[in-house]
Motif scaffolding. Structure first.
Motif, short mmCIF file in Angstrom:
data_model
loop_
_atom_site.label_atom_id
_atom_site.label_comp_id
_atom_site.label_asym_id
_atom_site.label_seq_id
_atom_site.Cartn_x
_atom_site.Cartn_y
_atom_site.Cartn_z
N ARG A 22 36.38 21.29 33.75
CA ARG A 22 35.74 22.43 33.09
C ARG A 22 35.09 23.41 34.07
O ARG A 22 35.30 24.62 33.95
CB ARG A 22 34.72 21.96 32.05
N PRO A 23 34.29 22.95 35.04
CA PRO A 23 33.74 23.93 35.99
C PRO A 23 34.82 24.68 36.76
O PRO A 23 34.64 25.85 37.10
CB PRO A 23 32.88 23.06 36.93
N LEU A 24 35.93 24.00 37.05
CA LEU A 24 37.00 24.65 37.81
C LEU A 24 37.71 25.72 36.99
O LEU A 24 38.14 26.74 37.53
CB LEU A 24 38.02 23.60 38.26
N VAL A 25 37.85 25.49 35.69
CA VAL A 25 38.66 26.37 34.85
C VAL A 25 37.78 27.40 34.13
O VAL A 25 37.86 28.60 34.39
CB VAL A 25 39.48 25.56 33.84
N VAL A 26 36.94 26.93 33.23
CA VAL A 26 36.16 27.84 32.39
C VAL A 26 35.20 28.68 33.22
O VAL A 26 35.13 29.91 33.07
CB VAL A 26 35.40 27.05 31.31
N GLY A 74 34.90 53.68 39.92
CA GLY A 74 34.45 52.29 40.07
C GLY A 74 35.53 51.45 40.70
O GLY A 74 36.72 51.76 40.63
N ARG A 75 35.09 50.38 41.36
CA ARG A 75 36.01 49.43 41.97
C ARG A 75 35.51 48.02 41.64
O ARG A 75 34.32 47.72 41.78
CB ARG A 75 36.08 49.60 43.49
N ILE A 76 36.45 47.16 41.24
CA ILE A 76 36.12 45.78 40.89
C ILE A 76 37.09 44.85 41.61
O ILE A 76 38.31 45.09 41.60
CB ILE A 76 36.21 45.55 39.38
N ALA A 77 36.57 43.82 42.23
CA ALA A 77 37.41 42.81 42.88
C ALA A 77 36.91 41.43 42.48
O ALA A 77 35.73 41.12 42.61
CB ALA A 77 37.37 42.95 44.40
N LEU A 78 37.83 40.62 41.97
CA LEU A 78 37.52 39.26 41.58
C LEU A 78 38.06 38.30 42.62
O LEU A 78 39.23 38.41 43.02
CB LEU A 78 38.16 38.95 40.22
N VAL A 79 37.24 37.38 43.08
CA VAL A 79 37.67 36.40 44.06
C VAL A 79 38.07 35.13 43.33
O VAL A 79 37.25 34.47 42.70
CB VAL A 79 36.56 36.11 45.09
N ALA A 80 39.35 34.80 43.41
CA ALA A 80 39.88 33.62 42.73
C ALA A 80 39.53 32.35 43.50
O ALA A 80 39.19 32.41 44.69
CB ALA A 80 41.40 33.75 42.58
N PRO A 81 39.60 31.19 42.85
CA PRO A 81 39.44 29.94 43.58
C PRO A 81 40.46 29.86 44.70
O PRO A 81 41.56 30.43 44.60
CB PRO A 81 39.70 28.86 42.52
N PRO A 82 40.14 29.18 45.80
CA PRO A 82 41.05 29.14 46.94
C PRO A 82 42.36 28.46 46.60
O PRO A 82 42.43 27.55 45.78
CB PRO A 82 40.27 28.34 47.99
N ALA A 119 42.76 28.57 36.67
CA ALA A 119 41.68 29.53 36.88
C ALA A 119 42.20 30.83 37.48
O ALA A 119 41.82 31.93 37.06
CB ALA A 119 40.61 28.92 37.78
N ARG A 120 43.08 30.71 38.47
CA ARG A 120 43.64 31.91 39.08
C ARG A 120 44.48 32.71 38.08
O ARG A 120 44.46 33.94 38.06
CB ARG A 120 44.49 31.54 40.30
N ALA A 121 45.21 31.99 37.22
CA ALA A 121 46.01 32.67 36.21
C ALA A 121 45.12 33.48 35.26
O ALA A 121 45.48 34.58 34.84
CB ALA A 121 46.85 31.66 35.43
#
Length: 248
Positions: free
Chosen positions: A117-121, A144-152, A167-169
């Motif tokens: 759950r912490p990894l996904v949600v 505006g500019r937005i950048a999301l950092v995905a899990p490695p 999570a990345r999906a």
């Protein structure tokens, strides 16, 4: 020299005390931006970084609490930045939670919910909330500019890698889905998917021997990509997920 147009811009970095978040905060500050440092637990580290980035001008950085598991926190943190500086130009969402390490030989069906759950949600629900509050002001101001950092990115077959992929999906879907809605208002949104940075790289196991030619992605590598994507120099890249996997 390429003018990134970040002088005087206001930037919110969530997860600012992590390796990627702090590198990003420094990189934006070097470009003359004002940086709000959102943290959860490490108040002293965040406040110390704010002092470092402010330099002689104490108004160029400040620390602000931000909790991934508090649904009201994104609204509050965006409001704090807008009240402090009169607006928010750039959001870098680098905050994330880690799940417990899964046993190397554990089967997928045996992984308990408290692990995944912490990894996904928590990888994308807080990002959605924060983007919702940040993008409203950006659209009104027309930039505006937005950048999301995905899990490695985890090596194929690494235990828990499937949950990181989910999570990345989710983050990729968010950036792709928002392009058409916010692009006409001057807002660009992208995601960055890092390779395993040195603090995040899983320990070598008998199932995955070390590769002599591996060169992991560094937080500074990721920070440079974030700065460009969130700058005025980027006038067309939006809805994309940039993978920085290092050299292998």
């Amino acid at each position: 020299m390429l003018d990134l147009g970040l002088e005087g811009r206001t930037v919110l970095v969530t997860g600012a005390t992590g390796a990627i978040g702090s590198a990003a905060a420094r990189a934006f500050a070097e470009q003359g931006a004002r940086v709000a440092l959102a943290f959860r637990h490490r108040r002293e580290a965040a406040e110390g970084l704010a002092v470092e980035l402010s330099g002689p001008d104490r108004g160029r950085a400040f620390a602000v609490p931000y909790a991934l598991d508090d649904a009201a926190s994104p609204r509050w943190v965006v409001a704090a930045v807008e009240e402090h500086w009169g607006g928010l130009d750039v959001l870098v969402a680098a905050a994330r939670r880690r799940g417990a390490r899964r046993e190397p030989h554990a089967r997928f069906e045996d992984v308990p919910e408290e692990h995944w759950r912490p990894l996904v949600v928590d990888a994308f629900a807080p990002a959605i909330r924060t983007v919702q509050w940040a993008v409203a002001g950006m659209r009104k101001r027309g930039w505006g500019r937005i950048a999301l950092v995905a899990p490695p990115h985890m090596p194929d077959g690494d235990p828990g890698g499937e949950f990181h992929e989910v999570a990345r999906a989710g983050l990729r879907g968010l950036v792709r889905g928002l392009v058409g809605e916010v692009g006409g208002d001057g807002v660009l949104i992208n995601a960055v998917c890092p390779g395993p940075t040195p603090p995040d790289r899983p320990p070598t196991s008998p199932d995955r021997p070390p590769i002599a030619s591996e060169s992991p992605t560094t937080p500074e590598d990721i920070a440079r990509a974030l700065v460009f994507l969130c700058s005025a120099a980027n006038g067309a890249i939006t809805g994309e997920t940039l993978t920085l996997a290092g050299r292998r």
